[in-house]
Design a protein around this motif. Structure first.
Motif, mmCIF file in Angstrom:
data_model
loop_
_atom_site.group_PDB
_atom_site.id
_atom_site.type_symbol
_atom_site.label_atom_id
_atom_site.label_comp_id
_atom_site.label_asym_id
_atom_site.label_seq_id
_atom_site.Cartn_x
_atom_site.Cartn_y
_atom_site.Cartn_z
ATOM 1 N N PRO A 72 5.675 4.177 -2.837
ATOM 2 C CA PRO A 72 4.306 3.416 -3.107
ATOM 3 C C PRO A 72 3.692 3.534 -1.873
ATOM 4 O O PRO A 72 3.853 3.582 -0.710
ATOM 5 N N ASP A 91 2.303 9.532 -0.707
ATOM 6 C CA ASP A 91 2.079 7.992 -1.204
ATOM 7 C C ASP A 91 1.943 8.263 -2.875
ATOM 8 O O ASP A 91 1.377 9.330 -3.353
ATOM 9 N N GLU A 92 2.315 7.162 -3.668
ATOM 10 C CA GLU A 92 1.886 7.133 -4.866
ATOM 11 C C GLU A 92 1.274 5.757 -5.415
ATOM 12 O O GLU A 92 1.640 4.750 -4.709
ATOM 13 N N ILE A 93 0.499 5.892 -6.420
ATOM 14 C CA ILE A 93 -0.173 4.683 -6.865
ATOM 15 C C ILE A 93 0.679 3.438 -7.139
ATOM 16 O O ILE A 93 1.961 4.014 -7.726
#
Lengths: 163, 210
Positions: free
Chosen positions: A26, A75-77
């Motif tokens: 994240p 990154d990821e939400i």
């Protein structure tokens, strides 16, 4: 009919892709994903560094004056725990452009110092949600309808299920 | 709750993992943009395995914090001060229902990587990429954006004294859901397009507009 060309992707690279995707990374907390990426790219580069906030760089020909970058983002939400109600419901805020409309009924991982705690985004049943108010279907919104069902229950279930 | 280690500030992610569907489609949460990190890593692998010698320093960058405003790319662009940057991210497949092609343009999974036109994209670098695709028979799609690309391309383009930058995107369905979907062929073609484009860049490449 043209013969299908051999894929440039190998069994090893697809196995890395799967592990790399399944590992959460994240926004602001990309460390574990970056470690996987650095390990995978290590044989193919001459030098690496990681900056203060965790961006990872692998370099081929580090001494060359002309510099070309190829870049992606790691990154990821995700969501942040924002408020825990006296009933043990967790209200969230976004970390990145997370979509509240798809959240109801999803299973989630809460990342804690003690490890991952499983939980869910709850949602009122089709039977009950219309009786509550104006007869209109509720719409998922970050500020008023979101919660994650008490993970305590989930943990108990997990413990008994694993025995 | 505290016993479990849960407190304000803990991060929450959906758990949905990787699966392969029929017709070579992959689904997962967070394909945006873990797939980009994968593709640039594959470019590095292919360069090594094919013993390609590059006439420049190649910086393979997996930047953090794009989803909150291209922040990781802003930081690292200042540190590297590159001469050229090729960025890869995902872009919307606009062929599924409830998307207006008159507004979004037409991009679809299976038709190859999308190459972006817009002021932040450097025209000479973009044309080098397009010529590379044509020469190597790599299928591609064109995508136009108003103002910014909304990707790390902007961060690199407008960093330092201005950095010739371009964007090669992988078409993706259902962005920011837990079933983000991409096609294997597109992944391979995006990797090949980045790889072949690098082989066409030298320190002597003239990026001057005038």
């Amino acid at each position: 009919m043209a013969k299908k060309q051999k894929s440039i992707l190998t069994k090893e690279s697809l196995s890395f892709l799967k592990n790399y995707l399944n590992n959460p990374s994240p926004t602001g907390f990309e460390k574990e994903g970056q470690k996987l990426w650095l390990k995978y790219t290590e044989p193919y580069i001459d030098e690496t560094y990681v900056d203060a906030y965790g961006s990872a760089v692998g370099i081929i020909n580090p001494d060359a004056p002309f510099k070309v970058v190829i870049e992606a983002h790691a990154d990821e939400i995700s969501w942040f725990v924002n408020y825990i109600s006296p009933e043990g419901l967790i209200y969230v805020i976004r970390n990145g452009g997370s979509d509240q409309q798809i959240a109801p009924s999803k299973r989630v991982n809460i990342h804690t110092e003690k490890g991952i705690v499983k939980a869910v985004f709850g949602w009122p049943a089709i039977h009950t949600r219309l009786r509550g108010g104006e007869g209109k279907e509720p719409t998922p919104k970050v500020d008023n309808i979101f919660w994650i069902a008490a993970p305590v229950t989930v943990k108990k279930w997990r413990t008994s299920a694993s025995m | 709750m505290e016993d479990l280690g849960i407190h304000v500030g803990c991060v929450i992610t959906f758990e949905d993992g990787f699966e392969e569907l029929n017709y070579d489609y992959y689904i997962c949460r967070a394909i945006d943009n873990r797939i980009g990190g994968f593709m640039i890593a594959e470019v590095a692998r292919l360069l090594k395995e094919n013993k390609q010698k590059l006439p420049f320093g190649l910086y393979i960058v997996n930047a953090v914090q794009e989803e909150v405003g291209l922040r990781g790319a802003e930081m690292i662009a200042k540190r590297i001060k590159p001469n050229v940057a090729i960025v890869t991210d995902v872009t919307h497949d606009s062929t599924t229902p409830m998307i207006n092609k008159n507004v979004e343009g037409e991009i679809k999974c299976g038709a190859g990587p999308s190459i972006t036109y817009g002021p932040a994209v450097h025209n000479i670098l973009r044309d080098l990429i397009i010529k590379t695709a044509e020469k190597n028979n790599i299928p591609f799609q064109r995508h136009a954006v108003s103002r910014s690309t909304g990707t790390d391309t902007d961060a690199f383009a407008y960093s330092n004294d201005g950095t010739p930058s371009a964007l090669i995107s992988l078409p993706l369905r259902y962005m920011h859901t837990t079933v983000e979907m991409v096609k294997k062929d597109d992944i391979e073609n995006t990797i090949m397009l980045i790889y072949q484009s690098l082989l066409n860049i030298t320190p002597k490449t003239n990026f001057r507009y005038i």
